[in-house]
Design a protein around this motif. Structure first.
Motif, short mmCIF file in Angstrom:
data_model
loop_
_atom_site.label_atom_id
_atom_site.label_comp_id
_atom_site.label_asym_id
_atom_site.label_seq_id
_atom_site.Cartn_x
_atom_site.Cartn_y
_atom_site.Cartn_z
N GLU A 92 43.08 -44.21 97.34
CA GLU A 92 43.06 -45.52 96.69
C GLU A 92 44.44 -46.01 96.25
O GLU A 92 44.59 -47.19 95.92
CB GLU A 92 42.13 -45.48 95.46
CG GLU A 92 40.68 -45.18 95.78
CD GLU A 92 40.35 -43.70 95.65
OE1 GLU A 92 39.18 -43.39 95.39
OE2 GLU A 92 41.27 -42.86 95.80
N HIS A 114 36.80 -42.22 95.05
CA HIS A 114 36.23 -42.92 93.90
C HIS A 114 35.90 -44.37 94.23
O HIS A 114 34.91 -44.92 93.74
CB HIS A 114 37.21 -42.86 92.72
CG HIS A 114 37.38 -41.49 92.14
ND1 HIS A 114 36.35 -40.76 91.61
CD2 HIS A 114 38.49 -40.70 92.06
CE1 HIS A 114 36.79 -39.59 91.19
NE2 HIS A 114 38.08 -39.53 91.46
N ASN A 115 36.72 -44.99 95.08
CA ASN A 115 36.55 -46.41 95.38
C ASN A 115 36.78 -46.64 96.87
O ASN A 115 37.93 -46.82 97.30
CB ASN A 115 37.52 -47.24 94.55
CG ASN A 115 37.29 -48.73 94.68
OD1 ASN A 115 36.87 -49.23 95.72
ND2 ASN A 115 37.59 -49.47 93.62
N ALA A 117 36.28 -49.17 98.87
CA ALA A 117 36.90 -50.44 99.21
C ALA A 117 38.41 -50.40 98.99
O ALA A 117 39.19 -50.90 99.82
CB ALA A 117 36.27 -51.57 98.39
N ALA A 118 38.84 -49.78 97.89
CA ALA A 118 40.27 -49.66 97.61
C ALA A 118 40.94 -48.74 98.62
O ALA A 118 42.06 -49.01 99.07
CB ALA A 118 40.49 -49.15 96.19
N ARG A 168 26.64 -44.26 100.96
CA ARG A 168 27.68 -45.25 101.21
C ARG A 168 27.62 -45.74 102.66
O ARG A 168 27.57 -44.93 103.59
CB ARG A 168 29.06 -44.67 100.90
CG ARG A 168 29.25 -44.46 99.41
CD ARG A 168 30.61 -43.87 99.08
NE ARG A 168 30.82 -43.83 97.63
CZ ARG A 168 31.87 -43.28 97.05
NH1 ARG A 168 32.81 -42.71 97.79
NH2 ARG A 168 31.99 -43.29 95.73
#
Length: 207
Positions: A92, A114-115, A117-118, A168
């Motif tokens: 990220e 954790h993210n 998209a990032a 996901r």
């Protein structure tokens, strides 16, 4: 400070799961396509290193937040002549300049960042224009009955599997990050529980 489970037990569990023949076969489908200067997101134990072609790859730079896994990656087998650098970092917040890499490789990593998209936005940032994002990931199954059980088991699975998630989406998340999908293949990986076995792999291009 990481727990005893994270330091000693989890790496062994991940080794058993991630080195199974079906999983290694999936890696072998995508990693040899890498070329130029390569960034590997979540290099983990370095299981992909054996599949890079040093005649096509100038260097592999791998990032991972876990010191235990980075140590395993440093010692992992790789072809003679393959230049490898293993750095501390998270997907990220990559510590590299924009447009630094010809290829980004992401295998069984988006499930545990954790993210997502990032991480995908960062992958797109560090790729050169026209650079390739090579992926092979497990994720949310298209079948409603499987997806139901994925959602049921996901909280416990995530706690036991180092933050890995079952629910996901893969290809749709990659497309949403602005990476242009060039081809996606899918299947349930043989010999793997269906809740963890839905696999999507392919190539996407940076704009």
């Amino acid at each position: 400070m990481t727990s005893f489970y994270d330091r000693k037990i989890l790496p062994r569990l991940l080794t058993c799961a991630c080195t199974s023949p079906p999983m290694m076969k999936q890696r072998a489908k995508i990693v040899p396509q890498a070329s130029g200067k390569v960034l590997e997101l979540g290099i983990g134990m370095g299981l992909n290193l054996a599949f890079y072609d040093p005649a096509k790859v100038s260097a592999v730079v791998g990032v991972d937040p876990s010191p235990e896994l980075r140590a395993l990656a440093q010692a992992a087998p790789r072809p003679e002549g393959l230049k490898v650098e293993v750095d501390e970092g998270t997907a990220e917040a990559l510590p590299f300049e924009s447009g630094s890499f010809d290829t980004v490789v992401c295998t069984f990593t988006l499930c545990s960042v954790h993210n997502p998209a990032a991480a995908l936005a960062e992958a797109r940032r560090v790729l050169k224009p026209g650079g390739r994002f090579l992926f092979c990931e497990h994720g949310l199954a298209p079948d409603a009955d499987v997806a139901k059980w994925q959602r049921f088991w996901d909280p416990l699975w995530s706690r036991m599997a180092g933050g890995c998630h079952l629910t996901r989406p893969v290809a749709s998340a990659i497309a949403a990050a602005g990476l242009k999908l060039q081809g996606v293949e899918t299947m349930y990986v043989p010999g793997t529980p269906r809740i963890a076995g839905w696999n999507e792999w392919g190539t996407a291009l940076a704009a």
